[in-house]
Scaffold this motif. Structure first.
Motif, PDB file in Angstrom:
ATOM      1  N   UNK A   1      -0.049  19.993 -25.725  1.00  0.00           N
ATOM      2  CA  UNK A   1      -0.476  19.889 -24.336  1.00  0.00           C
ATOM      3  C   UNK A   1       0.198  18.658 -23.741  1.00  0.00           C
ATOM      4  N   UNK A   2       0.668  18.822 -22.521  1.00  0.00           N
ATOM      5  CA  UNK A   2       1.288  17.728 -21.762  1.00  0.00           C
ATOM      6  C   UNK A   2       0.464  17.480 -20.500  1.00  0.00           C
ATOM      7  N   UNK A   3       0.247  16.222 -20.199  1.00  0.00           N
ATOM      8  CA  UNK A   3      -0.439  15.811 -18.978  1.00  0.00           C
ATOM      9  C   UNK A   3       0.629  15.258 -18.036  1.00  0.00           C
ATOM     10  N   UNK A   4       0.680  15.825 -16.834  1.00  0.00           N
ATOM     11  CA  UNK A   4       1.619  15.364 -15.811  1.00  0.00           C
ATOM     12  C   UNK A   4       0.804  14.716 -14.707  1.00  0.00           C
ATOM     13  N   UNK A   5       1.116  13.464 -14.393  1.00  0.00           N
ATOM     14  CA  UNK A   5       0.370  12.741 -13.363  1.00  0.00           C
ATOM     15  C   UNK A   5       1.320  12.412 -12.220  1.00  0.00           C
ATOM     16  N   UNK A   6       1.007  12.962 -11.053  1.00  0.00           N
ATOM     17  CA  UNK A   6       1.761  12.645  -9.833  1.00  0.00           C
ATOM     18  C   UNK A   6       0.845  11.804  -8.964  1.00  0.00           C
ATOM     19  N   UNK A   7       1.308  10.615  -8.603  1.00  0.00           N
ATOM     20  CA  UNK A   7       0.527   9.703  -7.762  1.00  0.00           C
ATOM     21  C   UNK A   7       1.230   9.520  -6.421  1.00  0.00           C
ATOM     22  N   UNK A   8       0.411   9.343  -5.385  1.00  0.00           N
ATOM     23  CA  UNK A   8       0.957   9.104  -4.059  1.00  0.00           C
ATOM     24  C   UNK A   8       0.011   8.248  -3.243  1.00  0.00           C
ATOM     25  N   UNK A   9       0.588   7.482  -2.338  1.00  0.00           N
ATOM     26  CA  UNK A   9      -0.222   6.834  -1.320  1.00  0.00           C
ATOM     27  C   UNK A   9      -0.606   7.882  -0.292  1.00  0.00           C
ATOM     28  N   UNK A  10      -1.623   7.590   0.505  1.00  0.00           N
ATOM     29  CA  UNK A  10      -2.107   8.567   1.482  1.00  0.00           C
ATOM     30  C   UNK A  10      -2.624   7.869   2.728  1.00  0.00           C
ATOM     31  N   UNK A  11      -2.321   8.429   3.883  1.00  0.00           N
ATOM     32  CA  UNK A  11      -2.931   7.999   5.138  1.00  0.00           C
ATOM     33  C   UNK A  11      -4.366   8.520   5.096  1.00  0.00           C
ATOM     34  N   UNK A  12      -5.312   7.631   4.779  1.00  0.00           N
ATOM     35  CA  UNK A  12      -6.705   8.054   4.567  1.00  0.00           C
ATOM     36  C   UNK A  12      -7.335   8.715   5.790  1.00  0.00           C
ATOM     37  N   UNK A  13      -6.812   8.428   6.963  1.00  0.00           N
ATOM     38  CA  UNK A  13      -7.358   9.076   8.162  1.00  0.00           C
ATOM     39  C   UNK A  13      -7.036  10.570   8.178  1.00  0.00           C
ATOM     40  N   UNK A  14      -6.127  10.988   7.289  1.00  0.00           N
ATOM     41  CA  UNK A  14      -5.725  12.398   7.218  1.00  0.00           C
ATOM     42  C   UNK A  14      -6.083  13.020   5.866  1.00  0.00           C
ATOM     43  N   UNK A  15      -7.054  12.436   5.184  1.00  0.00           N
ATOM     44  CA  UNK A  15      -7.446  12.898   3.855  1.00  0.00           C
ATOM     45  C   UNK A  15      -7.874  14.366   3.851  1.00  0.00           C
ATOM     46  N   UNK A  16      -8.554  14.818   4.902  1.00  0.00           N
ATOM     47  CA  UNK A  16      -8.971  16.226   4.959  1.00  0.00           C
ATOM     48  C   UNK A  16      -7.764  17.154   4.964  1.00  0.00           C
ATOM     49  N   UNK A  17      -6.692  16.781   5.654  1.00  0.00           N
ATOM     50  CA  UNK A  17      -5.474  17.585   5.664  1.00  0.00           C
ATOM     51  C   UNK A  17      -4.854  17.652   4.276  1.00  0.00           C
ATOM     52  N   UNK A  18      -4.858  16.513   3.584  1.00  0.00           N
ATOM     53  CA  UNK A  18      -4.326  16.484   2.224  1.00  0.00           C
ATOM     54  C   UNK A  18      -5.114  17.444   1.332  1.00  0.00           C
ATOM     55  N   UNK A  19      -6.426  17.376   1.390  1.00  0.00           N
ATOM     56  CA  UNK A  19      -7.258  18.237   0.541  1.00  0.00           C
ATOM     57  C   UNK A  19      -7.035  19.709   0.855  1.00  0.00           C
ATOM     58  N   UNK A  20      -6.912  20.038   2.122  1.00  0.00           N
ATOM     59  CA  UNK A  20      -6.631  21.426   2.503  1.00  0.00           C
ATOM     60  C   UNK A  20      -5.304  21.878   1.903  1.00  0.00           C
ATOM     61  N   UNK A  21      -4.296  21.025   1.963  1.00  0.00           N
ATOM     62  CA  UNK A  21      -2.987  21.357   1.394  1.00  0.00           C
ATOM     63  C   UNK A  21      -3.088  21.495  -0.124  1.00  0.00           C
ATOM     64  N   UNK A  22      -3.763  20.548  -0.769  1.00  0.00           N
ATOM     65  CA  UNK A  22      -3.862  20.560  -2.232  1.00  0.00           C
ATOM     66  C   UNK A  22      -4.490  21.855  -2.737  1.00  0.00           C
ATOM     67  N   UNK A  23      -5.607  22.248  -2.149  1.00  0.00           N
ATOM     68  CA  UNK A  23      -6.310  23.450  -2.615  1.00  0.00           C
ATOM     69  C   UNK A  23      -5.699  24.741  -2.086  1.00  0.00           C
TER      70      UNK A  23
END
Length: 105
Positions: A1-23
């Motif tokens: 098993x391999x774990x891949x971790x992608x990290x990013x900074x985020x404009x927190x005022x747009x967190x809902x948009x990020x979550x919509x995109x992620x899911x």
């Protein structure tokens, strides 16, 4: 098993948009990739991370060459809600155990 971790900074005022995109876009894309085993979308001190689980190193590395992955990356970058820094890390999971009754809320 391999774990891949992608990290990013985020404009927190747009967190809902990020979550919509992620899911709505990232998750279905991951699910179509050979060797994909699971994902955690998590908050970090400076933004967000997606922690994906892969059957093997070849599957995790193949993601970087998958056309659908490149389309998804281009789409999320075009939104403007991601911020620096961004990084990717691949880690071998020597031993794993996940509770059989683990469910996502």
């Amino acid at each position: 098993m391999i774990v891949r971790i992608w990290r990013t900074g985020l404009d927190e005022s747009r967190a809902d948009e990020y979550e919509t995109f992620a899911y709505g876009r990232s998750l279905p894309m991951f699910q179509r990739q050979p060797g994909f085993r699971g994902v955690f979308f998590v908050r970090t001190a400076t933004g967000r991370a997606s922690v994906t689980l892969w059957a093997d190193l070849e599957s995790a590395e193949a993601l970087a060459n998958a056309p659908e992955y490149h389309e998804t990356v281009a789409a999320i970058r075009s939104t403007g809600f991601l911020q620096s820094p961004q990084s990717v890390e691949l880690l071998p999971a020597d031993k794993t155990w996940i509770a059989p009754d683990l469910t996502t809320p």
